[in-house]
Design an enzyme around this catalytic site. Structure first.
Site, PDB file in Angstrom:
ATOM      1  N   HIS A  99       1.041  -1.359   0.102  1.00 47.57           N
ATOM      2  CA  HIS A  99       0.180  -0.301  -0.039  1.00 47.57           C
ATOM      3  C   HIS A  99       1.031   0.865  -0.096  1.00 47.57           C
ATOM      4  O   HIS A  99       2.218   1.497   1.185  1.00 47.57           O
ATOM      5  CB  HIS A  99      -0.708   0.333   1.049  1.00 47.57           C
ATOM      6  CG  HIS A  99      -2.021   1.012   1.437  1.00 47.57           C
ATOM      7  ND1 HIS A  99      -1.797   2.687   1.534  1.00 47.57           N
ATOM      8  CD2 HIS A  99      -3.334   0.892   1.109  1.00 47.57           C
ATOM      9  CE1 HIS A  99      -2.454   3.423   1.414  1.00 47.57           C
ATOM     10  NE2 HIS A  99      -3.638   2.077   0.832  1.00 47.57           N
ATOM     11  N   GLU A 170      -3.804   1.691  -7.508  1.00 44.11           N
ATOM     12  CA  GLU A 170      -4.462   3.130  -6.265  1.00 44.11           C
ATOM     13  C   GLU A 170      -3.406   4.351  -6.809  1.00 44.11           C
ATOM     14  O   GLU A 170      -2.882   3.965  -6.048  1.00 44.11           O
ATOM     15  CB  GLU A 170      -4.489   2.520  -4.741  1.00 44.11           C
ATOM     16  CG  GLU A 170      -5.493   1.196  -4.218  1.00 44.11           C
ATOM     17  CD  GLU A 170      -5.293   1.584  -2.763  1.00 44.11           C
ATOM     18  OE1 GLU A 170      -6.794   1.833  -2.657  1.00 44.11           O
ATOM     19  OE2 GLU A 170      -5.398   2.101  -2.388  1.00 44.11           O
TER      20      GLU A 170
HETATM   21  P1  PGA Z   1     -10.267   5.979   0.418  1.00 39.83           P
HETATM   22  O1  PGA Z   1      -8.936   5.013   0.505  1.00 39.83           O
HETATM   23  O2  PGA Z   1     -10.865   4.988  -0.420  1.00 39.83           O
HETATM   24  O3  PGA Z   1      -9.685   5.972   1.625  1.00 39.83           O
HETATM   25  O4  PGA Z   1      -9.425   6.401  -0.543  1.00 39.83           O
HETATM   26  C1  PGA Z   1      -7.939   3.833  -0.317  1.00 39.83           C
HETATM   27  C2  PGA Z   1      -7.022   3.156   0.721  1.00 39.83           C
HETATM   28  O5  PGA Z   1      -5.606   3.684   0.650  1.00 39.83           O
HETATM   29  O6  PGA Z   1      -6.954   1.936   0.320  1.00 39.83           O
END
Ligand code: PGA
Length: 257
Positions: A99, A170
């Protein structure tokens, strides 16, 4: 292929009671969705407790549990770390690896992430491997950046181990905790999903690229979730902020039904 909806609670909520309350709230009202797997990733400290709870069937749906990180050794002098084996023992089926918050705050390198992915897959955990650029530049350098993250993270991983692999795209600029965050558009996401699938195709071949889900994460909520899956062709979602309210998360699940 199943859609995976993953709740990443990050370091929330701040008490075990609140974690149970949130978990119960989700289980109680989550709709039964065809071809969808719901995975809740709480902090380590609540995993055991929630896994006991999830064994009591009190809702329509089955949820799976996941951790937000793991170490690559199974035991030893590694202060503060937790092993794949330990995670499995306390009820985790999944683990999020790489992440962006860990890459940034704990200086996790591609090499460390690669070791974690290998160890987790070998242990039988299902891995949700996160990649994503910091910013989108006009020249398209971000594409190279993402490609590099994917290839470095999966270096030396044999095809046989990819059965339990999921990727999550992401973009860091889309994660709600970052200043000025905004969700990606389904159109741009679709291009990125195709791009990541191509990387998987060249790296592992046709079968694996078809069977490996690619999720989207970054400011997903009940209003945009469906579009990311339908128009963006994501095989699921990684949800941060909107997973911290049972109401929002349940609405989100209903919206994709
Ligand atoms: P968010 O976070 O939905 O609050 O943007 C997603 C993540 O960091 O996995």
């Amino acid at each position: 292929m199943k859609n995976l909806i993953v709740a990443n609670w990050k370091m929330n909520p701040d008490s075990a009671e609140d974690a149970e309350y949130l978990f119960d709230g989700i289980l109680k009202s989550a709709p039964k969705l065809k071809n969808t797997e719901i995975i809740i990733c709480p902090p380590f400290a609540y995993l055991d407790r929630l896994s006991q709870k999830s064994k009591i069937k009190n809702g329509k749906v089955k949820t799976y549990l996941g951790a937000q990180d793991v170490f690559w050794e199974n035991k030893g002098a590694f202060t503060g770390e937790i092993s794949p084996k330990m995670l499995k023992k306390i009820g985790a089926n999944y683990v999020i690896i790489g992440h962006s918050e860990r890459r940034k705050n704990f200086v996790e390198t591609d090499e460390m992430i690669n070791k974690k992915i290998k160890a987790a897959l070998k242990s039988g955990l299902k891995v949700i491997f996160c990649v994503g650029e910091f910013e989108r530049d006009e020249k398209g350098e971000y594409l190279k950046f993402v490609k590099n993250e994917v290839l470095e993270g999966l270096k030396g991983i044999p095809r046989a181990l990819t059965k339990n692999l999921t990727l999550a795209y992401e973009p860091v600029w889309a994660i709600s905790s970052n200043k000025g965050a905004r969700p990606d558009t389904p159109e741009e996401l679709l291009q990125m999903i195709i791009y990541i699938r191509r990387i998987l195709f060249f790296r592992f071949g046709r079968k694996i690229y078809k069977d490996t889900p690619v999720l989207y994460g970054g400011s997903v909520d009940e209003n945009n979730a469906k579009n990311f899956i339908e128009k963006g062709q994501a095989q699921g979602l990684l949800v941060g902020r909107a997973s911290l309210s049972a109401k929002s998360f349940v609405e989100l699940l209903k919206s994709i039904n």
